[in-house]
Design an enzyme around this catalytic site. Sequence first.
Site, PDB file in Angstrom:
ATOM      1  CD  GLU A   1     -11.782  18.623 -22.616  1.00 46.97           C
ATOM      2  OE1 GLU A   1     -12.134  19.033 -21.651  1.00 46.97           O
ATOM      3  OE2 GLU A   1     -10.651  18.334 -22.622  1.00 46.97           O
TER       4      GLU A   1
ATOM      5  N   GLY B   1      -7.188  25.318 -20.151  1.00 41.02           N
ATOM      6  CA  GLY B   1      -5.959  25.991 -19.020  1.00 41.02           C
ATOM      7  C   GLY B   1      -5.195  27.525 -19.096  1.00 41.02           C
TER       8      GLY B   1
ATOM      9  CB  SER C   1     -10.829  29.140 -21.090  1.00 42.10           C
ATOM     10  OG  SER C   1      -9.225  28.319 -20.985  1.00 42.10           O
TER      11      SER C   1
ATOM     12  CD  GLU D   1      -4.614  18.094 -18.988  1.00 40.11           C
ATOM     13  OE1 GLU D   1      -5.855  17.827 -17.958  1.00 40.11           O
ATOM     14  OE2 GLU D   1      -4.677  19.094 -19.004  1.00 40.11           O
TER      15      GLU D   1
ATOM     16  N   GLY E   1     -11.906  22.378 -16.356  1.00 39.00           N
ATOM     17  CA  GLY E   1     -11.348  21.854 -15.837  1.00 39.00           C
ATOM     18  C   GLY E   1     -11.097  22.657 -14.337  1.00 39.00           C
ATOM     19  N   GLY E   2     -10.107  23.977 -14.229  1.00 40.49           N
ATOM     20  CA  GLY E   2     -10.292  25.319 -13.076  1.00 40.49           C
ATOM     21  C   GLY E   2     -11.220  25.357 -12.099  1.00 40.49           C
TER      22      GLY E   2
ATOM     23  CG  HIS F   1      -8.263  15.454 -21.032  1.00 42.36           C
ATOM     24  ND1 HIS F   1      -6.689  16.102 -21.317  1.00 42.36           N
ATOM     25  CD2 HIS F   1      -8.835  16.522 -20.648  1.00 42.36           C
ATOM     26  CE1 HIS F   1      -7.317  17.435 -20.062  1.00 42.36           C
ATOM     27  NE2 HIS F   1      -8.218  17.332 -20.022  1.00 42.36           N
TER      28      HIS F   1
ATOM     29  CG  ASN G   1     -10.870  16.770 -16.161  1.00 39.35           C
ATOM     30  OD1 ASN G   1     -10.126  16.364 -14.775  1.00 39.35           O
ATOM     31  ND2 ASN G   1      -9.956  16.386 -17.099  1.00 39.35           N
ATOM     32  CD1 TRP G   2     -13.078  18.559  -9.680  1.00 37.35           C
ATOM     33  CD2 TRP G   2     -12.144  17.359  -7.881  1.00 37.35           C
ATOM     34  NE1 TRP G   2     -14.282  18.305  -8.259  1.00 37.35           N
ATOM     35  CE2 TRP G   2     -13.749  17.733  -7.650  1.00 37.35           C
ATOM     36  CE3 TRP G   2     -11.406  16.777  -7.001  1.00 37.35           C
ATOM     37  CZ2 TRP G   2     -14.172  18.036  -6.106  1.00 37.35           C
ATOM     38  CZ3 TRP G   2     -12.226  16.529  -5.650  1.00 37.35           C
ATOM     39  CH2 TRP G   2     -13.492  16.822  -5.095  1.00 37.35           C
ATOM     40  CE  LYS G   3      -8.309  19.394 -17.009  1.00 37.83           C
ATOM     41  NZ  LYS G   3      -6.807  20.271 -17.747  1.00 37.83           N
TER      42      LYS G   3
END
Length: 260
Positions: free
Chosen positions: A170, A176, A216, A100, A237-238, A98, A9-11
């Site tokens: 999640e 993150g 993470s 977010e 993610g990251g 998600h 997930n590149w966000k």
Amino acid sequence: MRNKIVAGNWKMNCSFDEAEMLVDEILDRLEEQEELECEVIVCPPFPYLEMLTDMEFEEQQFNVGAQNCSAYEKGAYTGEVSAKMLRSLDVDYCIVGHSERRKYFGETNEVLAEKINRLIENNMSPIYCVGEVLEEREANRHFEVVKEQLEKGLFHLDRDAINDVVIAYEPVWAIGTGKTATPDQAQEMHAFIRSLVKEHYGDAVADEIRILYGGSCNAKNATELFSQPDVDGGLIGGASLKAEDFVSICVQASQIKEKE
Ligand code: 13P
């Protein structure tokens, strides 16, 4: 038998050029691998979807997912992107719910249920995200919260439709933050989620449905997390923004012996 999935997930990251470089490097590194035993999904921002689905068509190395879609079918909804539009670009997956989106855009379980309906109508697979915030875990309410997210957002689907869904657990406190859930914490929640799926849809569906862990997850902890019996891969993610780390996570997923 469940094939593992690793989804990136590149966000809201990367310029077009950066996205192109990232995906080129992911493809190069994937090509260096022997046949991978896991399914790879890349979820870039909307403007880059077509670049990736075109590559996917040529290379067949990964599937492409969107990060969101509209709850509405079509019409006067300025700024929205419909499931049908995504399908017309050959997008196969779409992240829904998600944390977010729940937090910053006020998306409720009820709205998310509608988004899932639009995706199913358009033959796409939702990746439905659930997870508790820190206060809920500390108050020992995490099972209750996840249960409600599943019951209100997902379990309205019939048996046929649920087969196309991937669930992602999640825990919000792990996203993150560098604070990963322990493998035991992840396994405990994944087993709980699978037991709820079983209650609603029976053994066969529960045995087949993929439940990903996100929060993470990185190249250092992936094997340990993915080795848990009910963890069927990860939503990254990251670490999905670094080709080397992302492909390492894919390789780790594919090296874990599949569970019968
Ligand atoms: P991080 O891997 O950056 O914690 O993000 C997880 C996530 O939100 C994936 O959807």
